[in-house]
Design an enzyme around this catalytic site. Structure first.
Site, PDB file in Angstrom:
ATOM      1  N   GLY A  65       0.813  -1.221   0.000  1.00 13.69           N
ATOM      2  CA  GLY A  65       0.000   0.000   0.000  1.00 13.69           C
ATOM      3  C   GLY A  65       0.841   1.264   0.000  1.00 13.69           C
ATOM      4  O   GLY A  65       0.323   2.343   0.239  1.00 13.69           O
ATOM      5  N   ASN A  68       4.443   3.529  -1.760  1.00 12.77           N
ATOM      6  CA  ASN A  68       4.781   4.241  -3.007  1.00 12.77           C
ATOM      7  C   ASN A  68       4.709   3.326  -4.227  1.00 12.77           C
ATOM      8  O   ASN A  68       4.075   3.657  -5.231  1.00 12.77           O
ATOM      9  CB  ASN A  68       6.214   4.797  -2.926  1.00 12.77           C
ATOM     10  CG  ASN A  68       6.421   5.701  -1.739  1.00 12.77           C
ATOM     11  OD1 ASN A  68       5.715   6.687  -1.572  1.00 12.77           O
ATOM     12  ND2 ASN A  68       7.389   5.367  -0.887  1.00 12.77           N
ATOM     13  N   GLY A  69       5.382   2.164  -4.123  1.00  6.49           N
ATOM     14  CA  GLY A  69       5.439   1.251  -5.263  1.00  6.49           C
ATOM     15  C   GLY A  69       4.067   0.679  -5.566  1.00  6.49           C
ATOM     16  O   GLY A  69       3.673   0.565  -6.740  1.00  6.49           O
ATOM     17  N   HIS A  79      22.741   0.729   0.292  1.00  8.53           N
ATOM     18  CA  HIS A  79      22.402   1.548   1.455  1.00  8.53           C
ATOM     19  C   HIS A  79      23.308   1.337   2.680  1.00  8.53           C
ATOM     20  O   HIS A  79      23.792   2.323   3.246  1.00  8.53           O
ATOM     21  CB  HIS A  79      20.924   1.343   1.836  1.00  8.53           C
ATOM     22  CG  HIS A  79      19.988   1.736   0.729  1.00  8.53           C
ATOM     23  ND1 HIS A  79      18.838   1.052   0.422  1.00  8.53           N
ATOM     24  CD2 HIS A  79      20.064   2.736  -0.180  1.00  8.53           C
ATOM     25  CE1 HIS A  79      18.246   1.625  -0.608  1.00  8.53           C
ATOM     26  NE2 HIS A  79      18.958   2.640  -0.990  1.00  8.53           N
ATOM     27  N   ARG A 111      14.612   1.870   6.914  1.00 12.66           N
ATOM     28  CA  ARG A 111      14.773   0.599   6.212  1.00 12.66           C
ATOM     29  C   ARG A 111      16.154   0.396   5.577  1.00 12.66           C
ATOM     30  O   ARG A 111      16.505  -0.730   5.231  1.00 12.66           O
ATOM     31  CB  ARG A 111      13.691   0.426   5.155  1.00 12.66           C
ATOM     32  CG  ARG A 111      13.785   1.368   3.992  1.00 12.66           C
ATOM     33  CD  ARG A 111      12.722   0.980   2.979  1.00 12.66           C
ATOM     34  NE  ARG A 111      12.793   1.810   1.813  1.00 12.66           N
ATOM     35  CZ  ARG A 111      11.744   2.431   1.278  1.00 12.66           C
ATOM     36  NH1 ARG A 111      10.552   2.316   1.830  1.00 12.66           N
ATOM     37  NH2 ARG A 111      11.878   3.147   0.201  1.00 12.66           N
TER      38      ARG A 111
HETATM   39  P1  NAI Z   1       6.943   2.088   1.220  1.00 11.87           P
HETATM   40  O1  NAI Z   1       7.859   2.617   2.260  1.00 11.87           O
HETATM   41  O2  NAI Z   1       6.073   3.100   0.537  1.00 11.87           O
HETATM   42  O3  NAI Z   1       6.070   0.954   1.847  1.00 11.87           O
HETATM   43  C1  NAI Z   1       5.272   1.261   2.885  1.00 11.87           C
HETATM   44  C2  NAI Z   1       4.220   0.201   2.931  1.00 11.87           C
HETATM   45  O4  NAI Z   1       4.718  -0.963   3.564  1.00 11.87           O
HETATM   46  C3  NAI Z   1       3.033   0.631   3.720  1.00 11.87           C
HETATM   47  O5  NAI Z   1       2.198   1.426   2.922  1.00 11.87           O
HETATM   48  C4  NAI Z   1       2.454  -0.721   4.092  1.00 11.87           C
HETATM   49  O6  NAI Z   1       1.701  -1.251   3.026  1.00 11.87           O
HETATM   50  C5  NAI Z   1       3.679  -1.569   4.284  1.00 11.87           C
HETATM   51  N1  NAI Z   1       4.031  -1.599   5.699  1.00 11.87           N
HETATM   52  C6  NAI Z   1       4.642  -0.637   6.412  1.00 11.87           C
HETATM   53  N2  NAI Z   1       4.791  -1.014   7.696  1.00 11.87           N
HETATM   54  C7  NAI Z   1       4.279  -2.247   7.794  1.00 11.87           C
HETATM   55  C8  NAI Z   1       4.151  -3.182   8.851  1.00 11.87           C
HETATM   56  N3  NAI Z   1       4.592  -2.900  10.076  1.00 11.87           N
HETATM   57  N4  NAI Z   1       3.596  -4.365   8.575  1.00 11.87           N
HETATM   58  C9  NAI Z   1       3.156  -4.675   7.314  1.00 11.87           C
HETATM   59  N5  NAI Z   1       3.250  -3.813   6.273  1.00 11.87           N
HETATM   60  C10 NAI Z   1       3.796  -2.635   6.513  1.00 11.87           C
HETATM   61  O7  NAI Z   1       7.780   1.238   0.176  1.00 11.87           O
HETATM   62  P2  NAI Z   1       7.955   1.548  -1.357  1.00 11.87           P
HETATM   63  O8  NAI Z   1       8.552   2.895  -1.527  1.00 11.87           O
HETATM   64  O9  NAI Z   1       6.708   1.199  -2.047  1.00 11.87           O
HETATM   65  O10 NAI Z   1       9.082   0.511  -1.745  1.00 11.87           O
HETATM   66  C11 NAI Z   1       8.804  -0.881  -1.874  1.00 11.87           C
HETATM   67  C12 NAI Z   1      10.145  -1.554  -1.991  1.00 11.87           C
HETATM   68  O11 NAI Z   1      10.850  -0.986  -3.110  1.00 11.87           O
HETATM   69  C13 NAI Z   1      11.051  -1.361  -0.781  1.00 11.87           C
HETATM   70  O12 NAI Z   1      11.765  -2.522  -0.603  1.00 11.87           O
HETATM   71  C14 NAI Z   1      11.991  -0.223  -1.214  1.00 11.87           C
HETATM   72  O13 NAI Z   1      13.224  -0.289  -0.562  1.00 11.87           O
HETATM   73  C15 NAI Z   1      12.121  -0.489  -2.692  1.00 11.87           C
HETATM   74  N6  NAI Z   1      12.439   0.683  -3.498  1.00 11.87           N
HETATM   75  C16 NAI Z   1      11.649   1.813  -3.432  1.00 11.87           C
HETATM   76  C17 NAI Z   1      11.929   2.904  -4.237  1.00 11.87           C
HETATM   77  C18 NAI Z   1      11.055   4.105  -4.245  1.00 11.87           C
HETATM   78  O14 NAI Z   1      11.368   5.076  -4.939  1.00 11.87           O
HETATM   79  N7  NAI Z   1       9.936   4.120  -3.550  1.00 11.87           N
HETATM   80  C19 NAI Z   1      13.079   2.890  -5.156  1.00 11.87           C
HETATM   81  C20 NAI Z   1      13.817   1.655  -5.179  1.00 11.87           C
HETATM   82  C21 NAI Z   1      13.479   0.598  -4.369  1.00 11.87           C
END
Ligand code: NAI
Length: 405
Positions: free
Chosen positions: A15, A17-18, A218, A331
């Site tokens: 839920g 960014n991705g 990282h 993270r």
């Molecule tokens: P994000 O930080 O937006 O994800 C947050 C989401 O994780 C929440 O909305 C929820 O659905 C879940 N979450 C958070 N705490 C939780 C908990 N305690 N228990 C269960 N679920 C929980 O992550 P994002 O940005 O979507 O990234 C996804 C993956 O992609 C990560 O591994 C990140 O490192 C990687 N990534 C992200 C980039 C970006 O620009 N956003 C770029 C390159 C890699």
């Protein structure tokens, strides 16, 4: 990009960014129905209520800097696995790796034969955990591992708008078919969901993807930046990538060589396992961000001049007087150690490769995290159970890893 031969029933797990970006892009394509499942707190309910009957918007930054707006609606947003999973033939995790376990457990009773399970990104050890937790029903499911997220992206307004700051040029994925016979071609279908960028390519095998993951970046940057920190709060948040110094770049380079040595050792032991995808980080940047980098002469200059990194700062916490101190619970360590660095180190250990730069990084990071993974040069610390290192899943040799099919 051609339409898939059958309707794609996509399950987006997550839920953040991705998940916002993937949901918005995929929902806009013909012959694709998107279910979103978030198991985190009341996130699904909030997303559903906030969006209501409105359209969801992706603001997509194109290579020339212009912004394209893509409007669409998902089919379903829920936290209920019984509603979300049945009928889905493509399941994509776009959620940090620490949350993967909960999604695998939710999938296990409902996942259908021939479904394709995708980690986007997979993060190291995804495949070990998938095989461990998906159980009987998962035995006929393919496992696809992406080396990273396709975009740098940030939610603008939760449940409504997300911004893609930049898409990668190319992105590699490994596929373990197991006994899966899907009705669609896997990578062309995912390409169709994402659009033309990034250009998806198939990696030779999943071990290469594990050793290439973002997570190798990282911890060395955190270590290099904060190892001599004098505990004083700062007026501004330092730039994460573009603020890199020579020490960090050198550390990243050494870790990268250790990963390449590991790849070579695997190939030597199992010549049929082509590990040539595991390249030096400097070459990886030149390949994956070639249009965003203005000076690609060194690894340091690649990272400092990469416009996809504009404005990305260190994870910091604000102090009472409006200054900033580093957030060591973010993270970049909390996730990238157990689901990244420690997995690399575990694979290197099975391959018999010495890893002084990784070890130096791990010793500092685990101390800051108050965890214990590496003890006297061995992965036997008390916190190994929170990692996805192959040792935790009883893989004892490189041959065991190669046999995972
Ligand atoms: P994000 O930080 O937006 O994800 C947050 C989401 O994780 C929440 O909305 C929820 O659905 C879940 N979450 C958070 N705490 C939780 C908990 N305690 N228990 C269960 N679920 C929980 O992550 P994002 O940005 O979507 O990234 C996804 C993956 O992609 C990560 O591994 C990140 O490192 C990687 N990534 C992200 C980039 C970006 O620009 N956003 C770029 C390159 C890699």
């Amino acid at each position: 990009m051609t339409e898939p031969p059958c309707t794609i029933k996509l399950l987006v797990c997550g839920g953040g960014n991705g998940a916002h970006t993937l949901t918005g892009l995929a929902s806009s394509r013909a012959k694709v129905e998107v279910n979103v499942m978030s198991l985190f707190a009341d996130e699904a309910e909030r997303w559903k209520k906030t969006l209501g009957d409105d359209y969801f918007t992706v603001h997509f930054t194109e290579k020339d800097g212009s912004i394209t707006q893509i409007k669409s609606k998902p089919n379903l947003i829920t936290n209920d696995p019984a509603k979300a999973i049945p009928g889905c033939n493509l399941i994509i995790f776009t959620v940090p790796a620490f949350a993967h376990g909960g999604y695998f457990e939710a999938l296990a009773p409902y996942i259908e034969e021939n479904a394709v399970v995708v980690g986007m990104p997979s993060q190291p050890g995804f495949q070990f955990q998938c095989v461990d937790l998906l159980g009987e029903r998962g035995k006929k499911c393919a496992i696809v591992s992406f080396e990273s997220l396709p975009w740098a992206c940030r939610i603008m307004t939760f449940a409504r708008e997300v911004k893609v700051l930049g898409a990668k040029d190319t992105l590699s994925a490994a596929i373990i078919m197991r006994k899966c016979t899907p009705q669609f071609e896997i990578l062309p279908t995912i390409q169709y969901l994402l659009g033309p960028e990034p250009n998806l390519t198939q990696a030779n095998n999943y071990l290469a993807i594990n050793l290439l993951a973002d997570a190798n970046v990282h911890p060395p940057i955190m270590y290099g930046t904060w190892k001599d920190w004098n505990q004083e709060a700062m007026a501004e948040k330092p730039l994460f990538y573009q603020g890199l110094d020579e020490f960090c770049a050198d550390m990243l380079s050494k870790v990268s060589y250790e990963l390449m040595d590991t790849a070579k050792a695997i190939e030597k032991e199992c010549p049929s396992f082509d590990m040539s995808d595991v390249i030096h980080l400097h070459d990886w940047y030149k390949l994956n961000y070639k249009d965003s980098i203005s000076d690609d002469s060194t690894l340091l200059s690649c990272m400092k001049s990469n416009k996809a990194y504009n404005g990305l700062v260190h994870p910091m916490k604000e102090t009472a007087d409006g200054k900033f101190v580093p957030d060591f619970k973010y993270r970049y360590l909390a996730e990238d150690m157990p689901f990244g660095f420690i997995v690399f180190r575990g694979i290197a250990e099975l391959a018999g490769v010495k890893t002084p730069a990784m070890d130096e990084t791990i010793y500092w990071c685990q101390k800051i995290m108050e965890k214990e993974f590496l003890v006297d040069g061995k992965l036997v610390g008390k916190d190994m159970k929170i990692t996805r290192a192959p040792q935790r899943y009883h893989f004892k040799s490189i041959q065991d890893l190669v046999n995972l099919q």
